[in-house]
Design a protein around this motif. Structure first.
Motif, PDB file in Angstrom:
ATOM      1  N   LEU A  40      15.878   3.044 -13.608  1.00  4.95           N
ATOM      2  CA  LEU A  40      16.066   3.247 -15.046  1.00  4.95           C
ATOM      3  C   LEU A  40      16.342   4.720 -15.363  1.00  4.95           C
ATOM      4  O   LEU A  40      17.152   5.033 -16.242  1.00  4.95           O
ATOM      5  N   TRP A  41      15.656   5.607 -14.640  1.00  5.27           N
ATOM      6  CA  TRP A  41      15.918   7.045 -14.808  1.00  5.27           C
ATOM      7  C   TRP A  41      17.377   7.369 -14.477  1.00  5.27           C
ATOM      8  O   TRP A  41      18.024   8.141 -15.196  1.00  5.27           O
ATOM      9  N   PHE A  42      17.886   6.801 -13.396  1.00  5.91           N
ATOM     10  CA  PHE A  42      19.264   7.068 -12.992  1.00  5.91           C
ATOM     11  C   PHE A  42      20.250   6.642 -14.077  1.00  5.91           C
ATOM     12  O   PHE A  42      21.218   7.353 -14.384  1.00  5.91           O
ATOM     13  N   LEU A  43      20.012   5.485 -14.689  1.00  9.86           N
ATOM     14  CA  LEU A  43      20.880   5.013 -15.767  1.00  9.86           C
ATOM     15  C   LEU A  43      20.789   5.920 -16.989  1.00  9.86           C
ATOM     16  O   LEU A  43      21.809   6.203 -17.642  1.00  9.86           O
ATOM     17  N   ALA A  44      19.578   6.372 -17.299  1.00  6.75           N
ATOM     18  CA  ALA A  44      19.334   7.087 -18.554  1.00  6.75           C
ATOM     19  C   ALA A  44      19.752   8.542 -18.521  1.00  6.75           C
ATOM     20  O   ALA A  44      20.093   9.107 -19.563  1.00  6.75           O
ATOM     21  N   THR A 400      17.244   3.666 -40.481  1.00 10.83           N
ATOM     22  CA  THR A 400      17.142   2.294 -39.979  1.00 10.83           C
ATOM     23  C   THR A 400      17.353   2.229 -38.478  1.00 10.83           C
ATOM     24  O   THR A 400      17.597   1.164 -37.936  1.00 10.83           O
ATOM     25  N   MET A 401      17.271   3.357 -37.797  1.00 11.13           N
ATOM     26  CA  MET A 401      17.475   3.367 -36.356  1.00 11.13           C
ATOM     27  C   MET A 401      16.463   4.307 -35.714  1.00 11.13           C
ATOM     28  O   MET A 401      16.360   5.469 -36.083  1.00 11.13           O
ATOM     29  N   THR A 402      15.689   3.786 -34.761  1.00  8.42           N
ATOM     30  CA  THR A 402      14.756   4.625 -34.021  1.00  8.42           C
ATOM     31  C   THR A 402      15.387   5.008 -32.697  1.00  8.42           C
ATOM     32  O   THR A 402      16.054   4.205 -32.052  1.00  8.42           O
ATOM     33  N   LEU A 403      15.153   6.247 -32.297  1.00 10.86           N
ATOM     34  CA  LEU A 403      15.727   6.781 -31.062  1.00 10.86           C
ATOM     35  C   LEU A 403      14.593   7.311 -30.188  1.00 10.86           C
ATOM     36  O   LEU A 403      14.193   8.464 -30.323  1.00 10.86           O
ATOM     37  N   PRO A 404      14.022   6.478 -29.320  1.00  8.13           N
ATOM     38  CA  PRO A 404      12.971   6.968 -28.428  1.00  8.13           C
ATOM     39  C   PRO A 404      13.454   8.191 -27.662  1.00  8.13           C
ATOM     40  O   PRO A 404      14.559   8.197 -27.124  1.00  8.13           O
ATOM     41  N   PRO A 405      12.649   9.243 -27.580  1.00  4.79           N
ATOM     42  CA  PRO A 405      13.150  10.535 -27.109  1.00  4.79           C
ATOM     43  C   PRO A 405      13.291  10.679 -25.604  1.00  4.79           C
ATOM     44  O   PRO A 405      13.909  11.631 -25.141  1.00  4.79           O
ATOM     45  N   SER A 406      12.710   9.785 -24.810  1.00  5.64           N
ATOM     46  CA  SER A 406      12.631   9.822 -23.351  1.00  5.64           C
ATOM     47  C   SER A 406      11.280  10.393 -22.938  1.00  5.64           C
ATOM     48  O   SER A 406      10.660  11.172 -23.680  1.00  5.64           O
ATOM     49  N   PHE A 407      10.826  10.000 -21.767  1.00  3.34           N
ATOM     50  CA  PHE A 407       9.528  10.465 -21.299  1.00  3.34           C
ATOM     51  C   PHE A 407       9.529  11.978 -21.077  1.00  3.34           C
ATOM     52  O   PHE A 407       8.502  12.637 -21.277  1.00  3.34           O
ATOM     53  N   VAL A 408      10.674  12.560 -20.719  1.00  2.00           N
ATOM     54  CA  VAL A 408      10.727  14.003 -20.480  1.00  2.00           C
ATOM     55  C   VAL A 408      10.510  14.765 -21.788  1.00  2.00           C
ATOM     56  O   VAL A 408       9.690  15.686 -21.861  1.00  2.00           O
ATOM     57  N   VAL A 409      11.234  14.380 -22.836  1.00  2.00           N
ATOM     58  CA  VAL A 409      11.071  15.048 -24.127  1.00  2.00           C
ATOM     59  C   VAL A 409       9.658  14.834 -24.659  1.00  2.00           C
ATOM     60  O   VAL A 409       9.017  15.767 -25.167  1.00  2.00           O
ATOM     61  N   ASP A 410       9.139  13.619 -24.540  1.00  2.00           N
ATOM     62  CA  ASP A 410       7.806  13.318 -25.048  1.00  2.00           C
ATOM     63  C   ASP A 410       6.754  14.179 -24.364  1.00  2.00           C
ATOM     64  O   ASP A 410       5.869  14.747 -25.025  1.00  2.00           O
ATOM     65  N   ASN A 462      10.162   0.856 -21.890  1.00  2.00           N
ATOM     66  CA  ASN A 462       9.471   1.615 -22.937  1.00  2.00           C
ATOM     67  C   ASN A 462       8.884   2.897 -22.390  1.00  2.00           C
ATOM     68  O   ASN A 462       8.879   3.929 -23.070  1.00  2.00           O
ATOM     69  N   LEU A 463       8.387   2.851 -21.158  1.00  2.00           N
ATOM     70  CA  LEU A 463       7.798   4.033 -20.550  1.00  2.00           C
ATOM     71  C   LEU A 463       8.843   5.109 -20.310  1.00  2.00           C
ATOM     72  O   LEU A 463       8.620   6.290 -20.606  1.00  2.00           O
ATOM     73  N   VAL A 464      10.003   4.719 -19.783  1.00  2.00           N
ATOM     74  CA  VAL A 464      11.077   5.677 -19.527  1.00  2.00           C
ATOM     75  C   VAL A 464      11.614   6.229 -20.842  1.00  2.00           C
ATOM     76  O   VAL A 464      11.902   7.422 -20.959  1.00  2.00           O
ATOM     77  N   ARG A 465      11.736   5.390 -21.844  1.00  2.00           N
ATOM     78  CA  ARG A 465      12.310   5.822 -23.120  1.00  2.00           C
ATOM     79  C   ARG A 465      11.323   6.575 -23.996  1.00  2.00           C
ATOM     80  O   ARG A 465      11.702   7.519 -24.691  1.00  2.00           O
ATOM     81  N   GLY A 466      10.049   6.163 -24.005  1.00  3.34           N
ATOM     82  CA  GLY A 466       9.121   6.692 -24.992  1.00  3.34           C
ATOM     83  C   GLY A 466       7.971   7.515 -24.478  1.00  3.34           C
ATOM     84  O   GLY A 466       7.242   8.110 -25.276  1.00  3.34           O
ATOM     85  N   GLY A 467       7.737   7.548 -23.160  1.00  2.00           N
ATOM     86  CA  GLY A 467       6.614   8.322 -22.646  1.00  2.00           C
ATOM     87  C   GLY A 467       5.286   7.770 -23.115  1.00  2.00           C
ATOM     88  O   GLY A 467       4.943   6.618 -22.839  1.00  2.00           O
TER      89      GLY A 467
END
Length: 499
Positions: A40-44, A400-410, A462-467
């Motif tokens: 998932l990290w590779f894709l993101a 009307t759109m949520t953008l999870p920041p990624s685990f790195v940003v979080d 969710n873990l990769v996207r939101g930390g």
């Protein structure tokens, strides 16, 4: 540079596979949380950065990025993944734990069935207060549900609890066969829950609601019943790959009741598809993102990149572009990290932005109802991070759109670079522990841990996207585990594991 980083990242994924293979069989490597997390990290990050730079995919929000920020974002994501890897690598070999000598715990399918039915009733109540409020079925359009969630968090949580319940009920479904009558009742309720999940996904225009229980059930079957390593490896790889490849198909199901309106085309864009724009003499599907070169001018697209971008902007190829764009929009996170690096001051990179406030909401405070806490902010947790990165999204219009920041940003947002290293290392340890629990299967004393493992795999996205936003899923699941399996089974979770 972006192509070199992509090759380097792909090389690391291959190297990781063979490194893990020294510690476990090929099937257990493919099904390991660490390997899935890395995919998932590779894709993101590296793949999405490369696709953006080629001009082939777009972002979900209007943003201006620089080549330098994109490159730095990929490099920082590689560093973060390496720390996760080292955290995982410090654990022992991936071998199942010995069965606990626990005679007091036994699965009670009737109890599991009762809790699952209550959760489904709560979901029906949610529907009656939202999409059926006027007596007719009026599903949410696109991401409009996010606006409706403001001030109605507890109500919307009711729509997701039964999904958690389906996942938590899987051990009971797979181990209660000797109690025929109770097992058949549980099976009937579980199947009804799967059908209901499809309907809820259409009502909420949500893909994850549709697929998560099926994914967890299939994964549980692989971990507990498949005895042939080669077959298990093929089925495991197919299952994990399907979580990405079915995204376009689920997009169709997602909007089956609310078809999206066509995008209007401006006069100067009539010669290309309505989802494209011109960058110099090259059409590109990047309508919302602008990538600047080292001189501060919009970078040009040439060669093979321009040829493929031009084909994407031919409306006859729309059927090919949209699946690619759907996957890219779902798994793309590198643009958020690049935006963070552009925006954060040096002191914020070192010491963090809010010093753990967003984390506290993600872990606990988000669950406090606004009825109890009237001053609870409208934007908190991951949404507060989004507002900090993209404040223009919140100007004079509802978001009307949520953008999870990624685990790195979080992890950076809390306490800076040091917290990124510490939490990534801890995450690696957690992934190693979860793998041991999954490998231990449904042996006595491991049911609750197995559920935690299944949930972690099901919500790895969710873990990769939101930390730390992952806790908003994990905590309700733990509570449902207590309700379904009782205090005796719940104590398994806190028994000491060596990892």
């Amino acid at each position: 540079m972006m192509t070199k980083l992509l090759i380097l990242s792909a090389g690391f994924v291959v190297w990781l596979f063979f490194d893990l293979k020294k510690r476990a069989s090929i099937d257990n490597v493919i099904l390991s949380p660490m390997f899935y997390f890395t995919g998932l990290w590779f894709l993101a990050f590296p793949l999405h950065a490369w696709l953006l730079y080629q001009g082939w995919v777009d972002t979900q929000q209007n943003v201006v990025l620089t080549e330098g920020a994109l490159t730095a974002a990929v490099l920082l994501s590689i560093v973060s993944l390496l720390v996760v890897y080292f955290g995982m690598r410090t654990g022992r070999s991936f071998q199942p734990e010995q069965a606990f000598k626990s005679k007091s715990f036994s699965v009670k399918p009737e109890r599991v069935s009762a809790v699952l039915m209550v959760l489904m009733v709560l979901a029906v109540f949610f529907l009656s207060q939202t999409v059926f409020e006027q007596g007719t079925f009026t599903p949410f359009i696109g991401n409009d549900q996010n606006e409706s969630r403001l001030g109605n968090g507890p109500l919307f949580m009711l729509s997701e609890l039964f999904i958690y319940g389906l996942i938590v009920a899987i051990p009971a479904l797979l181990t209660s066969g000797q109690q025929k009558a109770q097992w058949w009742l549980l099976l009937l309720i579980f199947v009804a829950g799967l059908v209901f999940a499809l309907f809820m996904g259409i009502a909420l225009t949500s893909r994850r609601v549709i697929v998560l229980p099926l994914f967890a059930l299939a994964l549980a079957r692989l971990y507990t019943y498949s005895k042939h390593p080669n077959v298990r490896a093929v089925l495991g790889a197919t299952l994990l790959a399907s979580t990405v490849l079915v995204t376009p198909a689920l997009q169709v199901v997602r909007y089956i009741a609310t078809p999206q309106a066509p995008i209007e085309r401006s006069i100067d864009e009539r010669s290309i598809a309505d989802y494209c724009r011109w960058v110099g003499r090259t059409p590109t599907p990047q309508k919302t993102v602008i990538i600047l070169d080292a001189k501060g001018a919009e970078r040009t697209i040439s060669g093979m990149s321009a040829s493929i971008a031009k084909k994407f902007c031919d409306e006859s190829n729309y059927g090919f572009l949209m699946p690619v764009q759907n996957i890219a929009s779902s798994y793309g996170l590198v643009d958020h990290l690049a935006t963070f690096l552009n925006k954060a001051a040096p002191s914020e990179m070192i010491f963090g932005v809010d010093h753990g406030i967003a984390w506290s909401y993600n872990m606990v405070l988000s669950m406090v109802p606004r009825v109890i806490w009237a001053e609870k902010p409208l934007h908190y947790g991951s949404v507060a991070i989004q507002k900090w990165m993209y404040p223009e999204m919140y100007e004079d219009k509802p978001v009307t759109m949520t953008l999870p920041p990624s685990f790195v940003v979080d992890f950076l947002y809390g306490f800076g670079f040091l917290s990124l290293l510490i939490v990534c290392f801890g995450l690696g340890r957690f992934l190693a522990l979860v793998h041991v629990w999954l490998l231990s299967g449904l042996q006595p004393g491991n049911h609750i841990r197995f559920v935690v493992g299944l949930s972690s795999m099901a919500y790895m996205f969710n873990l990769v996207r939101g930390g730390t936003g992952f806790f908003q899923v994990l905590i309700p699941i733990v509570i449902i585990m207590f309700l379904m399996y009782g205090a005796v089974g719940f104590r398994e979770l806190f028994s000491r594991s060596k990892v």
